[in-house]
Design a protein around this motif. Structure first.
Motif, PDB file in Angstrom:
ATOM      1  N   THR A 259       0.815  -1.219   0.000  1.00 43.23           N
ATOM      2  CA  THR A 259       0.000   0.000   0.000  1.00 43.23           C
ATOM      3  C   THR A 259       0.849   1.269   0.000  1.00 43.23           C
ATOM      4  O   THR A 259       0.344   2.356  -0.293  1.00 43.23           O
ATOM      5  CB  THR A 259      -0.931   0.016   1.222  1.00 43.23           C
ATOM      6  N   ASP A 260       2.149   1.136   0.317  1.00 40.57           N
ATOM      7  CA  ASP A 260       3.007   2.313   0.396  1.00 40.57           C
ATOM      8  C   ASP A 260       4.015   2.386  -0.763  1.00 40.57           C
ATOM      9  O   ASP A 260       4.994   3.117  -0.712  1.00 40.57           O
ATOM     10  CB  ASP A 260       3.755   2.346   1.730  1.00 40.57           C
ATOM     11  N   GLN A 261       3.773   1.567  -1.809  1.00 38.23           N
ATOM     12  CA  GLN A 261       4.638   1.564  -2.989  1.00 38.23           C
ATOM     13  C   GLN A 261       3.771   1.518  -4.247  1.00 38.23           C
ATOM     14  O   GLN A 261       2.576   1.175  -4.180  1.00 38.23           O
ATOM     15  CB  GLN A 261       5.562   0.328  -2.986  1.00 38.23           C
ATOM     16  N   ASN A 262       4.397   1.865  -5.355  1.00 37.65           N
ATOM     17  CA  ASN A 262       3.719   1.660  -6.635  1.00 37.65           C
ATOM     18  C   ASN A 262       3.821   0.193  -7.011  1.00 37.65           C
ATOM     19  O   ASN A 262       4.914  -0.378  -7.039  1.00 37.65           O
ATOM     20  CB  ASN A 262       4.365   2.517  -7.727  1.00 37.65           C
ATOM     21  N   ASN A 263       2.658  -0.413  -7.303  1.00 44.07           N
ATOM     22  CA  ASN A 263       2.616  -1.833  -7.642  1.00 44.07           C
ATOM     23  C   ASN A 263       2.578  -2.017  -9.160  1.00 44.07           C
ATOM     24  O   ASN A 263       1.851  -1.309  -9.866  1.00 44.07           O
ATOM     25  CB  ASN A 263       1.382  -2.492  -7.023  1.00 44.07           C
ATOM     26  N   TYR A 264       3.367  -3.003  -9.629  1.00 40.70           N
ATOM     27  CA  TYR A 264       3.403  -3.337 -11.050  1.00 40.70           C
ATOM     28  C   TYR A 264       3.146  -4.840 -11.164  1.00 40.70           C
ATOM     29  O   TYR A 264       3.895  -5.651 -10.618  1.00 40.70           O
ATOM     30  CB  TYR A 264       4.761  -2.974 -11.659  1.00 40.70           C
ATOM     31  N   PHE A 265       2.081  -5.190 -11.874  1.00 39.01           N
ATOM     32  CA  PHE A 265       1.607  -6.572 -11.924  1.00 39.01           C
ATOM     33  C   PHE A 265       1.900  -7.151 -13.305  1.00 39.01           C
ATOM     34  O   PHE A 265       1.357  -6.684 -14.308  1.00 39.01           O
ATOM     35  CB  PHE A 265       0.104  -6.597 -11.630  1.00 39.01           C
ATOM     36  N   PHE A 266       2.779  -8.166 -13.358  1.00 36.68           N
ATOM     37  CA  PHE A 266       3.179  -8.804 -14.605  1.00 36.68           C
ATOM     38  C   PHE A 266       2.651 -10.238 -14.627  1.00 36.68           C
ATOM     39  O   PHE A 266       2.932 -11.008 -13.697  1.00 36.68           O
ATOM     40  CB  PHE A 266       4.704  -8.824 -14.740  1.00 36.68           C
ATOM     41  N   ILE A 267       1.936 -10.600 -15.696  1.00 36.61           N
ATOM     42  CA  ILE A 267       1.384 -11.958 -15.806  1.00 36.61           C
ATOM     43  C   ILE A 267       1.723 -12.498 -17.192  1.00 36.61           C
ATOM     44  O   ILE A 267       1.290 -11.965 -18.215  1.00 36.61           O
ATOM     45  CB  ILE A 267      -0.143 -11.979 -15.603  1.00 36.61           C
ATOM     46  N   ASP A 268       2.499 -13.577 -17.225  1.00 35.52           N
ATOM     47  CA  ASP A 268       2.956 -14.189 -18.470  1.00 35.52           C
ATOM     48  C   ASP A 268       2.066 -15.379 -18.829  1.00 35.52           C
ATOM     49  O   ASP A 268       1.828 -16.248 -17.994  1.00 35.52           O
ATOM     50  CB  ASP A 268       4.413 -14.652 -18.295  1.00 35.52           C
ATOM     51  N   GLU A 269       1.584 -15.397 -20.085  1.00 35.69           N
ATOM     52  CA  GLU A 269       0.673 -16.435 -20.598  1.00 35.69           C
ATOM     53  C   GLU A 269      -0.627 -16.462 -19.791  1.00 35.69           C
ATOM     54  O   GLU A 269      -1.040 -17.466 -19.224  1.00 35.69           O
ATOM     55  CB  GLU A 269       1.350 -17.819 -20.604  1.00 35.69           C
ATOM     56  N   ILE A 270      -1.276 -15.345 -19.810  1.00 32.32           N
ATOM     57  CA  ILE A 270      -2.462 -15.147 -18.963  1.00 32.32           C
ATOM     58  C   ILE A 270      -3.664 -15.961 -19.427  1.00 32.32           C
ATOM     59  O   ILE A 270      -4.606 -16.189 -18.653  1.00 32.32           O
ATOM     60  CB  ILE A 270      -2.818 -13.646 -18.892  1.00 32.32           C
ATOM     61  N   GLN A 271      -3.663 -16.431 -20.675  1.00 29.88           N
ATOM     62  CA  GLN A 271      -4.818 -17.190 -21.159  1.00 29.88           C
ATOM     63  C   GLN A 271      -5.009 -18.502 -20.400  1.00 29.88           C
ATOM     64  O   GLN A 271      -6.061 -19.134 -20.512  1.00 29.88           O
ATOM     65  CB  GLN A 271      -4.692 -17.466 -22.662  1.00 29.88           C
ATOM     66  N   GLU A 272      -3.996 -18.896 -19.612  1.00 22.30           N
ATOM     67  CA  GLU A 272      -4.106 -20.121 -18.813  1.00 22.30           C
ATOM     68  C   GLU A 272      -4.945 -19.916 -17.548  1.00 22.30           C
ATOM     69  O   GLU A 272      -5.193 -20.874 -16.815  1.00 22.30           O
ATOM     70  CB  GLU A 272      -2.709 -20.608 -18.415  1.00 22.30           C
ATOM     71  N   ILE A 273      -5.378 -18.682 -17.286  1.00 19.71           N
ATOM     72  CA  ILE A 273      -6.140 -18.375 -16.072  1.00 19.71           C
ATOM     73  C   ILE A 273      -7.587 -18.068 -16.451  1.00 19.71           C
ATOM     74  O   ILE A 273      -7.854 -17.133 -17.209  1.00 19.71           O
ATOM     75  CB  ILE A 273      -5.528 -17.172 -15.330  1.00 19.71           C
ATOM     76  N   ASP A 274      -8.518 -18.846 -15.935  1.00 15.96           N
ATOM     77  CA  ASP A 274      -9.935 -18.697 -16.286  1.00 15.96           C
ATOM     78  C   ASP A 274     -10.484 -17.348 -15.810  1.00 15.96           C
ATOM     79  O   ASP A 274     -10.291 -16.955 -14.657  1.00 15.96           O
ATOM     80  CB  ASP A 274     -10.764 -19.826 -15.674  1.00 15.96           C
ATOM     81  N   GLU A 275     -11.155 -16.650 -16.711  1.00 13.53           N
ATOM     82  CA  GLU A 275     -11.850 -15.384 -16.414  1.00 13.53           C
ATOM     83  C   GLU A 275     -10.933 -14.347 -15.769  1.00 13.53           C
ATOM     84  O   GLU A 275     -11.353 -13.566 -14.917  1.00 13.53           O
ATOM     85  CB  GLU A 275     -13.072 -15.651 -15.526  1.00 13.53           C
ATOM     86  N   PHE A 276      -9.682 -14.354 -16.189  1.00 12.03           N
ATOM     87  CA  PHE A 276      -8.695 -13.422 -15.600  1.00 12.03           C
ATOM     88  C   PHE A 276      -9.126 -11.971 -15.728  1.00 12.03           C
ATOM     89  O   PHE A 276      -8.748 -11.125 -14.922  1.00 12.03           O
ATOM     90  CB  PHE A 276      -7.335 -13.612 -16.266  1.00 12.03           C
TER      91      PHE A 276
END
Length: 399
Positions: free
Chosen positions: A82-99
């Motif tokens: 909560t006290d930092q800038n968050n960066y969310f990286f997801i590789d090959e996201i199609q493997e996750i249902d309803e992402f």
């Protein structure tokens, strides 16, 4: 980590850093999307030393427990700060249902800047495009262009390096191999199998794998030729395989969605419309094509056509086939309101070839540039006002 940077793609992403849009890298497996994510992570660390990086790679076993949007969201909540800038990286996201449900929530709350990769063209279509409409930017990633191939392998532009490029293709992983047929094609056949079974067979619950492989063989033999579902179906019937054109169309779409193939439609130069049937198919990577049918010098014309097509796509052109009363123009290319006509030939060795390649372009009655590309050594000139250029020089400048 030390990586050979692919500046073209980094430069495409840079304008969107810090912008509330999901950055989506799409492309065939093994074209280098994962390494581009790593390079973006390094860039963000330089720009924001206090960045909190959250990284998921669905090809790694350690992330196997993330199967749907709920487990994806739980992982994000467990790792965000909560006290930092968050960066969310997801590789090959199609493997996750309803992402998309998780991503939309994170973005709406402005909890992180999001970067994802995917190996399926349907990633941004249908329901997903509705969920994320106006909330993402897509960057299409290709295998190495010829110029990148030279950079990766520390080679010089010329016939020898170009022949290696068209023989082995441009997948970045080849940098770890000597360019020797047995080792390279063993590696490429493994990638071919991964694409076939993960991105086509498994995703679409295909049972008739033998037919799919026969279809790929047919397309590999017919690169640069006009293909229709009926033509494929008739050929398969001659091989004692009975499948309807509608099934063939589905399978062609599956291969296209996996970025294994590109479908290029024909444009009627007279009627100014797209033909509904009869198109061409080109391979994303010729090394994979050769791993199926082998590299054959007799295929050089279709191989060169495929190479030019891919470089036009890398350079950002929309590409169609020109057609007029049985006469063909290999590529009509459009970008930023400008148009370019291209014919591709191995060698302009006879008057007959010259009349055909230049003649088709001479019949086009507009003032846009027209080029005949060939492997002839002395091609820096014009013929009846149409430019002739060496293929190696052209693609090197283009991409």
């Amino acid at each position: 980590m030390n990586f050979i940077k692919r500046e073209r793609y980094i430069d495409l992403v840079k304008p969107f850093l810090g912008v509330s849009l999901i950055k989506v890298l799409t492309g065939q497996r093994r074209v280098g999307k994962s390494y581009l994510l790593y390079q973006l992570i390094e860039l963000i660390k330089q720009l924001d030393p206090n960045a909190n990086i959250i990284y998921i790679n669905k090809e790694l076993y350690e992330f196997d427990f993330i199967k749907d949007y709920k487990s994806l969201n739980s992982y994000f909540e467990d790792n965000r700060q909560t006290d930092q800038n968050n960066y969310f990286f997801i590789d090959e996201i199609q493997e996750i249902d309803e992402f998309e449900k998780c991503l939309r929530s994170i973005q709406a709350k402005k909890e992180a800047e999001i970067f994802i990769t995917g190996s399926n063209a349907q990633l941004l279509s249908g329901e997903l495009s509705t969920f994320l409409s106006g909330r993402y930017v897509e960057i299409k990633v290709f295998g190495l262009s010829y110029r990148e191939f030279l950079h990766f392998r520390n080679l010089k532009k010329g016939t020898k390096s170009f022949n290696d490029y068209i023989k082995f293709g441009g997948l970045p992983g080849l940098v770890h191999f000597q360019l020797e047929e047995r080792a390279v094609y063993d590696y490429l056949r493994n990638i071919y199998s991964a694409i076939l079974f993960k991105d086509v067979v498994k995703r679409h619950n295909i049972r008739n794998v033998a037919f799919l492989e026969n279809l790929i063989q047919f397309l590999a033999d017919h690169v640069g030729s006009i293909v229709s579902a009926k033509k494929v179906s008739d050929f398969l019937k001659s091989q004692k395989v009975n499948l309807s054109p509608s099934v063939v169309i589905n399978y062609l779409d599956f291969l296209k969605d996996a970025f294994f193939l590109f479908k290029v439609q024909r444009w009627d130069l007279v009627g100014k419309k797209v033909f509904e049937i009869g198109e061409k198919y080109y391979f994303e990577d010729l090394g994979l094509r050769h791993s199926v049918v082998g590299f054959r010098q007799s295929d050089i014309n279709k191989i060169l056509e495929n190479i030019v097509f891919i470089h036009l796509k890398v350079a950002g052109y929309d590409v169609r086939i020109g057609w007029e009363n049985g006469r063909e123009i290999d590529f009509i290319c459009e970008k930023n309101g400008e148009k370019l006509y291209i014919q591709v030939a191995y060698l302009i060795a006879t008057d007959e070839v010259r009349d055909r390649e230049f003649g088709n372009l001479l019949r086009v009655n507009d003032n846009y540039p027209k080029i005949v590309l060939s492997m002839d050594d002395f091609t820096d000139g014009t013929y009846l006002g149409i430019k002739q250029e060496n293929i190696i020089d052209f693609i090197y400048k283009l991409a």
